[in-house]
Write an enzyme that holds these catalytic residues in place. Structure first.
Site, PDB file in Angstrom:
ATOM      1  N   ARG A   1      91.112  52.863 108.990  1.00  0.00           N
ATOM      2  CA  ARG A   1      90.708  53.912 108.055  1.00  0.00           C
ATOM      3  C   ARG A   1      91.224  55.282 108.513  1.00  0.00           C
ATOM      4  NH1 ARG A   1      85.688  57.216 107.888  1.00  0.00           N
ATOM      5  NH2 ARG A   1      85.513  58.068 105.780  1.00  0.00           N
TER       6      ARG A   1
ATOM      7  N   THR B   1      81.931  37.692 106.452  1.00  0.00           N
ATOM      8  CA  THR B   1      82.668  37.872 107.720  1.00  0.00           C
ATOM      9  C   THR B   1      82.902  39.373 107.917  1.00  0.00           C
ATOM     10  OG1 THR B   1      84.755  37.496 106.525  1.00  0.00           O
ATOM     11  CG2 THR B   1      83.777  35.610 107.671  1.00  0.00           C
TER      12      THR B   1
ATOM     13  N   SER C   1      97.587  65.011 111.366  1.00  0.00           N
ATOM     14  CA  SER C   1      96.890  66.250 111.011  1.00  0.00           C
ATOM     15  C   SER C   1      95.379  66.057 110.982  1.00  0.00           C
ATOM     16  CB  SER C   1      97.381  66.767 109.654  1.00  0.00           C
ATOM     17  OG  SER C   1      97.092  65.847 108.614  1.00  0.00           O
TER      18      SER C   1
ATOM     19  N   HIS D   1      93.421  57.810 106.285  1.00  0.00           N
ATOM     20  CA  HIS D   1      93.006  59.180 105.972  1.00  0.00           C
ATOM     21  C   HIS D   1      93.996  60.211 106.488  1.00  0.00           C
ATOM     22  CE1 HIS D   1      88.630  59.052 104.489  1.00  0.00           C
ATOM     23  NE2 HIS D   1      89.144  57.838 104.353  1.00  0.00           N
ATOM     24  N   ASP D   2      94.756  59.868 107.498  1.00  0.00           N
ATOM     25  CA  ASP D   2      95.803  60.761 107.963  1.00  0.00           C
ATOM     26  C   ASP D   2      96.982  60.748 106.999  1.00  0.00           C
ATOM     27  OD1 ASP D   2      97.262  62.467 109.742  1.00  0.00           O
ATOM     28  OD2 ASP D   2      98.363  60.700 110.434  1.00  0.00           O
TER      29      ASP D   2
ATOM     30  N   ASP E   1      90.186  39.392 106.455  1.00  0.00           N
ATOM     31  CA  ASP E   1      90.542  38.160 105.755  1.00  0.00           C
ATOM     32  C   ASP E   1      90.523  38.418 104.254  1.00  0.00           C
ATOM     33  OD1 ASP E   1      87.822  38.204 105.075  1.00  0.00           O
ATOM     34  OD2 ASP E   1      87.277  36.796 106.646  1.00  0.00           O
TER      35      ASP E   1
ATOM     36  N   HIS F   1      88.739  46.810 103.109  1.00  0.00           N
ATOM     37  CA  HIS F   1      87.283  46.796 102.952  1.00  0.00           C
ATOM     38  C   HIS F   1      86.715  45.395 103.131  1.00  0.00           C
ATOM     39  CE1 HIS F   1      86.771  50.861 100.664  1.00  0.00           C
ATOM     40  NE2 HIS F   1      87.064  50.999 101.942  1.00  0.00           N
ATOM     41  N   THR F   2      87.484  44.522 103.707  1.00  0.00           N
ATOM     42  CA  THR F   2      86.961  43.212 104.074  1.00  0.00           C
ATOM     43  C   THR F   2      86.203  43.275 105.394  1.00  0.00           C
ATOM     44  OG1 THR F   2      87.542  40.863 104.278  1.00  0.00           O
ATOM     45  CG2 THR F   2      88.978  42.434 105.366  1.00  0.00           C
TER      46      THR F   2
ATOM     47  N   ASN G   1      85.692  63.296 104.711  1.00  0.00           N
ATOM     48  CA  ASN G   1      85.737  63.062 106.156  1.00  0.00           C
ATOM     49  C   ASN G   1      84.509  63.545 106.917  1.00  0.00           C
ATOM     50  OD1 ASN G   1      88.372  62.040 105.895  1.00  0.00           O
ATOM     51  ND2 ASN G   1      89.300  64.046 106.219  1.00  0.00           N
TER      52      ASN G   1
END
Length: 355
Positions: A65, A251, A79, A69-70, A256, A196-197, A97
């Site tokens: 993440r 999980t 940055s 986000h960078d 996955d 987002h797994t 953030n």
């Protein structure tokens, strides 16, 4: 020789247009960039990420993440790591953030050890890219060859952080626009959302879906009713919103394809996730179904999208600098105690953007 290079560049651009891996979207990036100047770089990064993951299983999700986000804010130039100074307005206090970015202590620890082994050589931006790749592998996800040679920015951009990072309440049209602005297509969007797994999200980011979706006074109809009750137990109405819920209830610490299986049965945690499957007549639905049925297809698309994302707006050559300390540009580095910075951050993290 010059004509050969021109031909090679031309062929490379053709390859990018027709969808081949964008390894050469910036010809100055090279997987072997540090092969002579810092040959132990990969092993240093891998060992530190592995050790932190033993303490905090969510760390791989946090580091992927952080890379995302960078890259979505003025390119992959580290940055996001810069602190406030008299001349820099930090991205860390941007709405997507603030009080949620984690993993800084891991990056600082990596930078400390890399500086000991290879002083003034490896950028913080390349450390973020390598840490993301290693995080995927440690979480049983795919690995990929990371093009290297990025340099670090001399400034940050909080305004762009507020504008560019997709929000957890975005609809599909907004998500597509956000990714297209970075040169990423619909397959990239669905593949990168697969991050987002694993990881967790704070209740405050999706609680409206549970009780008052779109100001209707009712739950989001795209939520499975059993899952809805489970989430309501974990995130009570009018509660503080600080509880954290696994993105994937099956999980939670593994990269996955279960994220896509969850979307198929209306168990996407964020609205922006479920939009990928539940938006009527959306072209993303078939992509979700493909990834849900074929983990190899997901992994291949995830690798390509991560490489493509990692090439956004990179600084190379004489642009930017190689920071000696990732939280400050070099003129400030000598004023800091890096060891103190490494030990101050807690692991009390959450997820804010749509990835």
């Amino acid at each position: 020789m010059n004509s050969f290079r021109l031909i090679a560049t031309f062929l490379c651009c053709i390859a990018v247009v027709f969808g081949v891996l964008p390894l050469c979207s910036n010809a100055q990036l090279d997987p072997a960039f540090y092969s002579k100047t810092c040959p132990n770089l990969n092993s240093i990064v891998r060992e530190i990420v592995r050790n932190f993951t033993k303490i905090e299983p969510r760390m791989p999700a946090i580091l992927i993440r952080l890379h995302f986000h960078d890259c979505f804010v003025q390119g992959c130039d580290a940055s996001i790591l810069l602190n406030n100074t008299a001349t820099i307005v930090s991205e860390l206090q941007a709405l997507p953030n603030i009080n949620s970015i984690r993993g800084l202590q891991v990056v600082n620890r990596i930078k400390t050890d890399v500086e000991k082994a290879c002083p003034n050589t490896v950028s913080c931006a390349d450390i973020l890219a390598l840490a993301a790749r290693i995080s995927s592998v440690l979480s049983k996800g795919p690995g990929w060859i990371v093009p290297l040679g990025r340099r670090d920015s001399l400034t940050a951009n909080r305004t762009l952080a507020n504008q560019n990072l997709p929000a957890p309440f975005f609809n599909l049209s907004q998500l597509k626009s956000s990714f297209a602005a970075q040169g990423l297509n619909t397959v990239d969007l669905v593949a990168l959302s697969g991050a987002h797994t694993f990881g967790r999200a704070r209740c405050s980011l999706f609680v409206d879906r549970l009780y008052n979706f779109s100001n209707t006074g009712e739950p989001d109809p795209t939520l499975d009713t059993t899952y809805l009750k489970q989430l309501q137990n974990e995130c009570p109405q009018n509660g503080p919103g600080n509880n954290r819920v696994n993105f994937d209830p099956t999980t939670p610490d593994t990269l996955d394809k279960n994220f896509y299986n969850n979307l198929q049965v209306k168990k996407g945690l964020l609205q922006s996730d479920q939009e990928l499957f539940s938006t009527p007549n959306a072209d993303t639905t078939s992509i979700v179904n493909n990834f849900a049925n074929n983990q190899s297809a997901f992994f291949e698309s995830f690798k390509k999208a991560m490489i493509k994302m990692g090439n956004i707006g990179v600084l190379t050559g004489k642009k930017g600098e190689i920071r000696k300390q990732c939280n400050f540009v070099n003129k400030k580095s000598s004023e800091l105690d890096l060891a103190a910075l490494v030990s101050t951050e807690s692991f009390d993290g959450d997820m804010v953007s749509s990835i």
